[in-house]
Design a protein around this motif. Sequence first.
Motif, PDB file in Angstrom:
ATOM      1  N   SER A 102       0.829  -1.192   0.000  1.00 36.82           N
ATOM      2  CA  SER A 102       0.000   0.000   0.000  1.00 36.82           C
ATOM      3  C   SER A 102       0.869   1.249   0.000  1.00 36.82           C
ATOM      4  O   SER A 102       2.033   1.208   0.412  1.00 36.82           O
ATOM      5  N   ILE A 103       0.284   2.342  -0.465  1.00 43.25           N
ATOM      6  CA  ILE A 103       0.986   3.630  -0.485  1.00 43.25           C
ATOM      7  C   ILE A 103       0.235   4.587   0.439  1.00 43.25           C
ATOM      8  O   ILE A 103      -0.931   4.889   0.205  1.00 43.25           O
ATOM      9  N   ALA A 104       0.892   5.015   1.496  1.00 41.31           N
ATOM     10  CA  ALA A 104       0.251   5.973   2.410  1.00 41.31           C
ATOM     11  C   ALA A 104       0.851   7.352   2.178  1.00 41.31           C
ATOM     12  O   ALA A 104       1.975   7.469   1.689  1.00 41.31           O
ATOM     13  N   CYS A 105       0.100   8.400   2.507  1.00 35.38           N
ATOM     14  CA  CYS A 105       0.675   9.741   2.358  1.00 35.38           C
ATOM     15  C   CYS A 105       0.296  10.631   3.527  1.00 35.38           C
ATOM     16  O   CYS A 105      -0.709  10.412   4.181  1.00 35.38           O
ATOM     17  N   LYS A 106       1.128  11.610   3.727  1.00 35.71           N
ATOM     18  CA  LYS A 106       0.842  12.661   4.697  1.00 35.71           C
ATOM     19  C   LYS A 106       1.070  13.972   3.977  1.00 35.71           C
ATOM     20  O   LYS A 106       2.170  14.247   3.527  1.00 35.71           O
ATOM     21  N   ARG A 107       0.027  14.752   3.855  1.00 36.45           N
ATOM     22  CA  ARG A 107       0.083  16.021   3.151  1.00 36.45           C
ATOM     23  C   ARG A 107       0.515  17.121   4.114  1.00 36.45           C
ATOM     24  O   ARG A 107       0.399  16.966   5.323  1.00 36.45           O
ATOM     25  N   ASN A 108       0.964  18.228   3.534  1.00 38.06           N
ATOM     26  CA  ASN A 108       1.177  19.432   4.331  1.00 38.06           C
ATOM     27  C   ASN A 108       2.160  19.244   5.492  1.00 38.06           C
ATOM     28  O   ASN A 108       1.910  19.691   6.597  1.00 38.06           O
ATOM     29  N   ILE A 109       3.234  18.575   5.216  1.00 38.63           N
ATOM     30  CA  ILE A 109       4.275  18.475   6.230  1.00 38.63           C
ATOM     31  C   ILE A 109       5.358  19.507   5.936  1.00 38.63           C
ATOM     32  O   ILE A 109       5.362  20.142   4.881  1.00 38.63           O
ATOM     33  N   VAL A 110       6.271  19.668   6.878  1.00 38.82           N
ATOM     34  CA  VAL A 110       7.323  20.667   6.752  1.00 38.82           C
ATOM     35  C   VAL A 110       8.669  19.959   6.826  1.00 38.82           C
ATOM     36  O   VAL A 110       8.859  19.073   7.657  1.00 38.82           O
ATOM     37  N   VAL A 111       9.573  20.346   5.936  1.00 43.61           N
ATOM     38  CA  VAL A 111      10.935  19.812   6.007  1.00 43.61           C
ATOM     39  C   VAL A 111      11.831  20.878   6.628  1.00 43.61           C
ATOM     40  O   VAL A 111      11.831  22.026   6.171  1.00 43.61           O
ATOM     41  N   VAL A 112      12.549  20.508   7.665  1.00 43.94           N
ATOM     42  CA  VAL A 112      13.488  21.435   8.299  1.00 43.94           C
ATOM     43  C   VAL A 112      14.894  20.964   7.919  1.00 43.94           C
ATOM     44  O   VAL A 112      15.259  19.814   8.178  1.00 43.94           O
ATOM     45  N   ASN A 113      15.642  21.855   7.283  1.00 45.24           N
ATOM     46  CA  ASN A 113      17.013  21.517   6.876  1.00 45.24           C
ATOM     47  C   ASN A 113      17.991  22.203   7.807  1.00 45.24           C
ATOM     48  O   ASN A 113      17.918  23.414   8.002  1.00 45.24           O
ATOM     49  N   VAL A 114      18.876  21.438   8.373  1.00 45.74           N
ATOM     50  CA  VAL A 114      19.833  21.983   9.322  1.00 45.74           C
ATOM     51  C   VAL A 114      21.220  21.704   8.764  1.00 45.74           C
ATOM     52  O   VAL A 114      21.543  20.551   8.458  1.00 45.74           O
ATOM     53  N   VAL A 124      13.585  26.160   5.929  1.00 45.50           N
ATOM     54  CA  VAL A 124      12.341  25.407   6.096  1.00 45.50           C
ATOM     55  C   VAL A 124      11.619  25.337   4.754  1.00 45.50           C
ATOM     56  O   VAL A 124      11.485  26.345   4.074  1.00 45.50           O
ATOM     57  N   ASP A 125      11.206  24.145   4.351  1.00 44.59           N
ATOM     58  CA  ASP A 125      10.355  24.010   3.161  1.00 44.59           C
ATOM     59  C   ASP A 125       8.975  23.573   3.627  1.00 44.59           C
ATOM     60  O   ASP A 125       8.823  22.469   4.150  1.00 44.59           O
ATOM     61  N   SER A 126       8.004  24.431   3.398  1.00 43.41           N
ATOM     62  CA  SER A 126       6.660  24.017   3.810  1.00 43.41           C
ATOM     63  C   SER A 126       5.899  23.469   2.606  1.00 43.41           C
ATOM     64  O   SER A 126       6.443  23.388   1.508  1.00 43.41           O
ATOM     65  N   SER A 127       4.642  23.083   2.820  1.00 35.19           N
ATOM     66  CA  SER A 127       3.800  22.506   1.762  1.00 35.19           C
ATOM     67  C   SER A 127       4.447  21.303   1.074  1.00 35.19           C
ATOM     68  O   SER A 127       4.475  21.208  -0.149  1.00 35.19           O
ATOM     69  N   GLN A 128       4.986  20.411   1.873  1.00 38.98           N
ATOM     70  CA  GLN A 128       5.575  19.200   1.330  1.00 38.98           C
ATOM     71  C   GLN A 128       4.679  18.002   1.681  1.00 38.98           C
ATOM     72  O   GLN A 128       3.845  18.090   2.584  1.00 38.98           O
ATOM     73  N   SER A 129       4.875  16.917   0.978  1.00 38.83           N
ATOM     74  CA  SER A 129       4.115  15.694   1.268  1.00 38.83           C
ATOM     75  C   SER A 129       5.054  14.508   1.410  1.00 38.83           C
ATOM     76  O   SER A 129       6.039  14.402   0.683  1.00 38.83           O
ATOM     77  N   LEU A 130       4.678  13.649   2.327  1.00 36.39           N
ATOM     78  CA  LEU A 130       5.428  12.424   2.542  1.00 36.39           C
ATOM     79  C   LEU A 130       4.662  11.288   1.865  1.00 36.39           C
ATOM     80  O   LEU A 130       3.456  11.149   2.058  1.00 36.39           O
ATOM     81  N   ILE A 131       5.349  10.501   1.081  1.00 37.03           N
ATOM     82  CA  ILE A 131       4.711   9.332   0.463  1.00 37.03           C
ATOM     83  C   ILE A 131       5.464   8.114   0.966  1.00 37.03           C
ATOM     84  O   ILE A 131       6.689   8.074   0.921  1.00 37.03           O
ATOM     85  N   CYS A 132       4.722   7.147   1.436  1.00 39.04           N
ATOM     86  CA  CYS A 132       5.371   6.014   2.076  1.00 39.04           C
ATOM     87  C   CYS A 132       4.877   4.718   1.439  1.00 39.04           C
ATOM     88  O   CYS A 132       3.687   4.408   1.465  1.00 39.04           O
ATOM     89  N   LEU A 133       5.808   3.983   0.827  1.00 41.54           N
ATOM     90  CA  LEU A 133       5.463   2.668   0.272  1.00 41.54           C
ATOM     91  C   LEU A 133       5.688   1.638   1.360  1.00 41.54           C
ATOM     92  O   LEU A 133       6.759   1.598   1.967  1.00 41.54           O
ATOM     93  N   VAL A 134       4.686   0.796   1.597  1.00 40.59           N
ATOM     94  CA  VAL A 134       4.804  -0.185   2.674  1.00 40.59           C
ATOM     95  C   VAL A 134       4.647  -1.600   2.130  1.00 40.59           C
ATOM     96  O   VAL A 134       3.762  -1.850   1.298  1.00 40.59           O
ATOM     97  N   GLY A 135       5.474  -2.491   2.608  1.00 41.36           N
ATOM     98  CA  GLY A 135       5.332  -3.900   2.233  1.00 41.36           C
ATOM     99  C   GLY A 135       6.477  -4.711   2.828  1.00 41.36           C
ATOM    100  O   GLY A 135       7.626  -4.271   2.793  1.00 41.36           O
ATOM    101  N   ASP A 136       6.152  -5.874   3.374  1.00 42.78           N
ATOM    102  CA  ASP A 136       7.202  -6.727   3.935  1.00 42.78           C
ATOM    103  C   ASP A 136       8.242  -7.106   2.890  1.00 42.78           C
ATOM    104  O   ASP A 136       9.393  -7.383   3.208  1.00 42.78           O
ATOM    105  N   ASN A 137       7.833  -7.136   1.601  1.00 40.59           N
ATOM    106  CA  ASN A 137       8.766  -7.546   0.552  1.00 40.59           C
ATOM    107  C   ASN A 137       9.792  -6.483   0.209  1.00 40.59           C
ATOM    108  O   ASN A 137      10.762  -6.773  -0.486  1.00 40.59           O
ATOM    109  N   ILE A 138       9.559  -5.241   0.669  1.00 42.06           N
ATOM    110  CA  ILE A 138      10.453  -4.164   0.247  1.00 42.06           C
ATOM    111  C   ILE A 138      11.903  -4.499   0.585  1.00 42.06           C
ATOM    112  O   ILE A 138      12.810  -4.262  -0.192  1.00 42.06           O
TER     113      ILE A 138
END
Length: 458
Positions: A309-321, A382-396
């Motif tokens: 399955s592919i899960a997502c989280k919209r509207n996250i923020v990336v903080v670069n240090v 800081v980069d705002s308005s980013q999305s995380l996409i996560c591929l999930v599977g035991d086979n990965i």
Amino acid sequence: MIVMKFGGTSVESAAAIERVAGIVKSRLKRQPVVVVSAMGKTTNLLLTIAEKAYTGDRDEAARLLEELASYTLQEARPVCDEADWAEVSGFIEAHFQELSAFLDELVGIGEFPPQYVDLISSYGERLSSRIVAAAFRHFGMDGVHVDSREVIVTDRRHTQAAPLYSRTYAKLEERVRPLAEAGRAVVMGGFIASTQDGFTTTLGRGGSDFSASIVGAGIGAEEIQIWTDVDGMLTCDPRILPGGHRVKIISFGEAAELAYFGAKVLHPATVVPAVEKDIPVLILNSRNPENEGTRIVAESVPCANAVKSIACKRNIVVVNVQSLRMLMAHGFLKRIFDVFDRFQTPVDMVSTSEVSVSLTIDNTAHLDEICAELRKIAEVSVDSSQSLICLVGDNIRETPGLAARVFGSLRAINVRMITQGASLLNLSVVVMDADLKAAVEALHAEFFTTLDEKVFEA
Ligand code: ASP
Ligand code: MG
């Protein structure tokens, strides 16, 4: 024996309760124990009412309480027998009087002690479970109510209490199991419990799934059914991309990963008691009860597809240090994480290079303070308005060339960050919000064009 858990929307009205009764009735042979949430938005409302009271607005609290009482009576009436109604309505009215007295104790004290949070929010499930038990009798079953506070024993951590498992399991075995075995339709409230000395506690918001899992483990159920309003887990988030396929079977590890990354179907921690006893958990749809839903099992499931399955989280923020001081230094990451920790902000994803770290967060309440602190030791952007996409599977973890397929399908999209989760069963990328839909579409086409039909619904 099976446990069937129905959430707030499934018991929000007389019509919804009637639907629940129909579903349970057709499964009576399996000796169900039913766990219900509070009706509709009752828990939130009770907390709002309490807030009005302790901040001094007694009149508004009284008005809202009155509204909640009439809603409860109105929805309960059509699902109760004439003969039962005097008792059920008397019970509802007496409970609202008690509540009103507790609210009086809170008026104007300016705070909400956790024992009161539990006490007041417990009324939602205390009412709904009684009403549903009466409704079962009305619809021709031998409905019997068990007060969860008499069988689920917890520590004293109000609002987040943890069950004392051996005591709880002994009580469930002694009180609940015989009723189910005798063919009675047992109804219990989710979420609520009590300490050893009888003080009401709750298992945390959304705790009814957890209750169902505890009850299932305690009575040795063959299956725990979580009834919701979706057809189980899908190969992609329907809010981002419609047309995903139902995942028929998934491992606990995969389900946990999906829940963590945005799939709202189930909180992973709630199924731990079930997993420990190797009891499968099913996600089913009360508006489409014949659909077989998603089965969550302890072991990983053989599957020809690399990704489940592919899960997502919209509207996250990336903080670069970034800091040159990081070069060859130790303790730098610790200092960075300490800052996030101090502001109680969870970090979802991290990637590092020799002189920089990027982290993603979705709770931005303290973003400004966090950046100010970090700027004392590094350069921060800081980069705002980013999305995380996560591929999930035991086979990965075992599929060679998977990363190449991911990047091949995303070739037209700018990928901001990449990680392969430590669990080895997820691979995540960050893209701009604006690219999310196109990215999910491309990944879905890449990984779900041919389907292993034992695992996915075609
Ligand atoms: N009624 C509780 C809540 O709203 C528990 C639940 O619904 O699972 O958090
Ligand atoms: Mg819920």
